[in-house]
Scaffold this motif. Sequence first.
Motif, PDB file in Angstrom:
ATOM      1  N   GLU A  20       1.933   1.983  -1.001  1.00 26.17           N
ATOM      2  CA  GLU A  20       1.770   0.794  -1.841  1.00 26.17           C
ATOM      3  C   GLU A  20       0.720   0.991  -2.925  1.00 26.17           C
ATOM      4  O   GLU A  20       0.474   0.097  -3.718  1.00 26.17           O
ATOM      5  N   VAL A  21       0.063   2.140  -2.924  1.00 22.31           N
ATOM      6  CA  VAL A  21      -0.964   2.338  -3.954  1.00 22.31           C
ATOM      7  C   VAL A  21      -0.574   3.492  -4.862  1.00 22.31           C
ATOM      8  O   VAL A  21       0.133   4.414  -4.467  1.00 22.31           O
ATOM      9  N   TRP A  26     -10.830   5.811   1.096  1.00 16.69           N
ATOM     10  CA  TRP A  26      -9.780   6.094   2.083  1.00 16.69           C
ATOM     11  C   TRP A  26     -10.032   7.343   2.905  1.00 16.69           C
ATOM     12  O   TRP A  26      -9.146   7.783   3.636  1.00 16.69           O
ATOM     13  N   THR A  46     -10.912   1.038   6.787  1.00 16.45           N
ATOM     14  CA  THR A  46     -10.648   2.176   5.920  1.00 16.45           C
ATOM     15  C   THR A  46     -11.787   2.226   4.925  1.00 16.45           C
ATOM     16  O   THR A  46     -12.176   1.207   4.368  1.00 16.45           O
ATOM     17  N   TYR A  84      -0.579   5.311   6.390  1.00 18.35           N
ATOM     18  CA  TYR A  84      -0.229   3.907   6.605  1.00 18.35           C
ATOM     19  C   TYR A  84      -0.493   3.086   5.347  1.00 18.35           C
ATOM     20  O   TYR A  84      -1.624   3.028   4.843  1.00 18.35           O
ATOM     21  N   ARG A  85       0.553   2.500   4.828  1.00 19.57           N
ATOM     22  CA  ARG A  85       0.532   1.668   3.608  1.00 19.57           C
ATOM     23  C   ARG A  85       0.074   2.434   2.368  1.00 19.57           C
ATOM     24  O   ARG A  85      -0.290   1.834   1.358  1.00 19.57           O
ATOM     25  N   GLU A 106      -4.757  -1.226  11.740  1.00 17.32           N
ATOM     26  CA  GLU A 106      -5.807  -0.716  10.866  1.00 17.32           C
ATOM     27  C   GLU A 106      -7.072  -1.545  11.070  1.00 17.32           C
ATOM     28  O   GLU A 106      -7.073  -2.750  10.855  1.00 17.32           O
TER      29      GLU A 106
END
Lengths: 385, 781
Positions: free
Chosen positions: B680-681, B718, B714, B676-677, B711
Motif C-alpha cells: 500500500e505504500v 519500517w 513498526t 505486511y501492507r 502488527e
Amino acid sequence: MKKKKALNTYYIAVPREYDQFLALILVRDKNNKDIVPVRIQDNSVQAQYNATIYKVDLTHYVESNQEEQLIITETYFNRMSALPKKITIFEDQNVEIYDNPHFFSPYPTEKSQTTYKLASSPIFYTEEDATAKGGNIEYGPYRNDGAFTRSKIRLHFENTRPFPVFKNVTRVIEVSHWGNIAIEDFYKLANEGAELTGEYNKVDFNKYTQHTGKNSLKNLKAKLPYNSWGVYYKDEVGNISTSRAFRDSASNSVDMTIEPRFALLGGWKSNFYIGYNLPAKYTLFVEKADPTNYYLRQNSGLIFKGIMAEEFTIKVILPEGATEINYQFPFPLNEVSEEKSFSYFDFEGRPTFVFKIKNVVDYHDQTFTVNYKFSQNSIIREPLM
Amino acid sequence: LFFFFFKQKTAYEMLRSLVGSEMCIRDSNEGEASVLDSPFVQTLNSNAQKWAPALRMTILLMISILAVVVRVFSVIRFESIIHEFDPWFNYRTTQYLAKEGVYGLWNWYDSESWYPLGRSVGGTVYPGLMVTSASVYWVLHQLSIPVDIRNVCVFLAPVFAAFTSIAAYLMTNVITKRPEAGLFSALFVAIVPSYMSRSVAGSYDNEGVSIFALVFTFYMYLKAADTGSLLWSCGASLAFFYMVSAWGGYAFIINIIPIYIVAVFLSGNINNRLYVSYTVFYVLGTIYAMQIPFVGFQAIHSSEHMASHGVFIFLQVYMFINWIKQYITKSAFKALTRLVIFTFVSLLVLGFLYLTFTGKTKWSGRSLTLLDPTYAKKFIPIIASVSEHQATTWSSFFFDLHYLVMFTPIGLYYCLKKPSEGKLFAAIYTVLMVYFASVMVRLLLVLAPAVSIMSGMGVSYLIRFLIKNLKNALKSSKKQSSKYNVPSEFSVVGILLISYLVCTYTFHANIAGAESYSHPSVILATRDQQGNRLIIDDFREAYYWLRQNTKPEAKIMSWWDYGYQITGFSNRTVLVDNNTWNNSHIATVGTAMASSEEDAYEIAEKLDVDYVLVIFGGYSYYSGDDINKFLWMVRIGGGVFPHIKEEDFYGSGQYRVDGQASQTMLNCLMYKLSYYRFDEVKTDYWKPAGYDTVRQTEIGNKGYKLRRFEEAFTSERWIVRIFKVKPRENRDGLYIRSKGVINYPSDTATFKEGSSLFTNHKYSTKVVPPKKRKTITVSTA
C-alpha cells in the motif's frame, strides 16, 4: 444565642469520591493572595456527609454581615476517563466525566450555577437543569441549596487530545562552586488516553498524519531557563536525536521541543532524561555581609506546562562541606529527607536534600530557596588531591 | 541505506601528528647513520645517541595516544554507545558483574535468553573482558571517580589498543633487538584497520582485550625462551591465563608455541632455555586454563590442546634420552633412540586416533572449519551463515592490512636471511595466521599483529639497508665497499618510496578507521536532500518500545542476530541469541519463520511467544535485513526439520520475492510479516506501490491479511517490525489451554495433524510430504 464573631476561617467541602483526584485547591481572597487550604482530619464529618473538608485561614477577619469574595480553584486529575476505554487507531477518542453540579459546601448556598466548557459538543449530557450552547453546558441556577447538596451528572464528549501524565519526575540539581549548576530531570511519561486496540497500522499512522491516532502524543514543549546551556535529551538506551531547542529572548526562555522515540499512542509509556546546565551567577547568590552564606534559588515546577506530575522529587546536591542548610518552599512539601551523594573525589559525601511533592501542576512553578554556609577555601580542596 | 561520510577533515588533522612521528623515526635513523664527518654532524650523532631512549619512549607514547585517538571517531560522530551484537551481551554481563560481583556472575542463570531453556552465564562465558572492565570500574569508584560502567566498556578497547602497540614494540624488540623495528611494529599495529574494526570505542568485544593478551603472551614467552628464566615463563603463563579468560582464540597460542618448539627441534637448535620455558609455560598454562569454568577439563581432552600435550611429553622424552646418552654406548643409544621415537610416535598417533574415534576428544565446529574450510558449508549452516566466518577475499585482505601485505614478505625474507629463534617464531606465527585468516575473515584480526610485527621488521631492515648503502656510497670516495653495491640514487628513491608507502598506509588506516569501522550499527546515519545529517534510530526506537510497552515477561521471537540487542536494549526475554549454542532451538525459530502462518503460529504458541520481531529494509534501502538472511534460516531450519526444503523457496531457480517467487516463499511467515501492507505504500515516485528498494523489485504477494498475528509496532522507517501473536479465537484451533485443562476440538483429524507437525519431524529421516498450503491469489493491483 452566641454573639456573632468576626471570622477568619472558611471551610470548603469536596465530595469524597473526587477528593482522591484533587491535585490542588487554591483560594484567593480580596487581598489577591493564594491560600492553600489545609485538609481537616475529621472522620466523623467525612463519614456523615461523604465529604472531605478543607480549612482556609483567610488573611484578614471578616466582620458579621460583611460580604467577602473568594475565588476557589480546584484542580483535578484523572476525572475524565475514555469511553470506550479502548479504540483503534482510526477512531476518535471520547471521554466521560461525572460531577456534582451543585456548589458543594458545608454552608447553605443561596444561588449557584455551574458551566462546563467541553472540548466539543457533547454526545450525551444529563439534561436535568441543563442548558447547552455548543460545547458549553450550564447547570442551574440552583437556589437555596442546603449544606452538602449534591446530585450527579454525566457528560460524554469527544476529546481527541492525548492525555500526557508524568507518573514520576526526579530532578537532580548539582551545585558546583566552580560556577555551574547541573540539572537533570528524569521523566516517566504516559499517555493515559483511550488505549490502543487492534493493529498499529504503520501505513495509516505516522508522525505526520493527523487523521489517525489522534490521541497520540507526538511531541512535547518545554521551557528551560533562559541561561541554560549544554541541553541534552536521552533515555536509558542512549541519546535521542529528535529534539530542538532555541533561545527565545521574547519569552525569556530556552524553548525546547522534544519528540519521544516513538509517538505515544493511548496507554503507552516512555521514559526520558532532559539535562541542562545553568551558570551559577544567575541562581546562586552570596550574602554581601557574610560571604560564606549562600542562597540557591531554583524553580520548583516542571519545565513542561500543562502536564501534571503525580510524583515529583527534587534532589539538591550541595558541595561537599556545606553546613547549616535551610530551605524555603512556597508551598507545603510531602516529604523531606537528607542523604549523602558521592561524585568525583568525594570522600565524606555531598549533603543532599530530597524534597518530594505529590500532584505537581503549573501552580508549583515557583521559586524555592536553599540556604547554606560554605567556606570558599574548601572548593580548592578537591583539585589539590 | 546510503552512508555518506562527513568530517573528513578530522582524519587529516589527525594525520598531521602521524606524519610528525614518522619524521621522528626517520630523523633518528639518519642521526644514527650520519654520513658526513663534519663536527656538527658528529655532535648531532652523539646527541642523538644520548637522547635516543627518551626519543623512543616519546614516540612510543605518541603511538599509544594515536591508537586511542584514532578509535574514538565513533563516539565523536555518534555517541558513547555499545556497538553491534556481541558487545551487547558483554555489556549486559559486565553490568551484572559490576552489580553482583564475581560470585554473582559465576552463579548467574539468565532466564531472559534461550527461553524456555535459559543460559547459565557463569559457566559459558569467557569472563576476562567483563572482569577487566568491572575491575577498572571498581578501582575508579574506590578512587572516588564515579564513571559510568558504560563508558568504561566503551573506552576499554581503545585503551587496550594502546597496550597492544606497546606489547608489539616489546615483542619486536625481543625478536630483532632493534627498537626502530619495534617502533614501526607499534605504529603499524596501532592503526591496522583489521584490528581497528574490532577495537573502536564502543566495540566492546572479547577481541578488544585479547589481541593485547595474545601479543603480550608471545612477548613474555619469547623473553622466557630467550633467557630461559623461570620468572618470564611464569609471566608468560599468567599472560596466557588472561588470554584464556578473555577469548576462545587462546587456542592459537597453545598451538603456535608447540609448533614453534617442534620447528626449533627440527632445525636442531633445541636447548635447555626452550625446554625450561616450554615446560613451565605448558604446565602452568594448562592448569591456569582449567580454572576458567568455560574451559575446565577441555584443556586436557579437547583436540585444540593435543599438540601442546604431545610436545610436552616429547620434550621430556628427548631430554631424558639426552641425559641417558652420557651413560651408554653410541650404538646402544642409536637403537634406543629409534625405539623410543617409534614407540612415541605410534603411541601418540594411536592415542589420538583412539580418542578421536571414541569421541573422547572433539574438535569444535569452528576449529574444524579452520582445518577444512568447506566443513561448515557442508555440515554446520549456522557457522557458515555468519558473515565473519566466510572465507576472506583478496579485497578485504588489502583493505584491512593495506601495504602491510607488501611489507610482510620483506620481513619474512629478513627472518630467513638471518634466522634466530625469535625470528623463526615470528615467521611461524605469521605463516600459520595467513592460512587461518584466509579461511575466516574474522581471523584477519589475529593476523594483524603478526603482519604488523613482520612489516615493522621488514621496513626497518630495508631502511637500514638502504641507509647503510647510502652512507657507504658517500664515504666511497676513499674505499669501495663491496658489500653494499646498490647505487646511491636508488637508495634515496627507495627510502622515499618506503616513506611514501608508510605514510599512505597511515592515511588509509585512519580513513578506514574513521569511515568504515566507526559505525555503531545500531544507529545509522544518512543525509537528506539538503545534505543535513540524519540519524536513523529505528533499532533503538523499536527496542525501546518493547522495553516500555510490553509486559516485562513478554517473550520475543526474532532471528538470533538480534537476541543480544533485544535483551540489552529492551530487557525482554528472547528465544535465541548470538551465543549460538543450541542449534536445534535456532532451527526451530528458523522453521517458524519459514513456515506458513498457521504452522508458525503453532510453533509460536508452543514456545510461548508473545511478539515476533523482524528486520525489514525494503522500505529504506537497509540491505542487512531478514529477507536477505532468510535463506540461512531456511537452511538451518531444514537441517533439523527436513520438511523445510531450501529448493521450495526458489522461484524460477532463483531466490526472489517478486511475482515469480515460489508459493512457499510468498506465504511463509517471514515474507508475510516483512511485507505486511507494504503493497500500500510507494517507496519511489516512479515505481509501483510495494516496490522493495533492497531487492529492486515489486513484491509478489499483495493484499493479504494476517489471521494469527497483529502488527504491534513498526519503526519510523519500517526497519523494525514487531507483530503480536494473537490469542486463539473462541472455539478455534486445535486445543485451548484454559486453567490447565486441555479441550480437544471436535475435529480430531486436524488436531493430530497439527500437533504432530513438529514432534514427528524432529529426528525423522523420512521425508514427510509438505502440508497442503492455502494458495493466495496474487493481486495485480
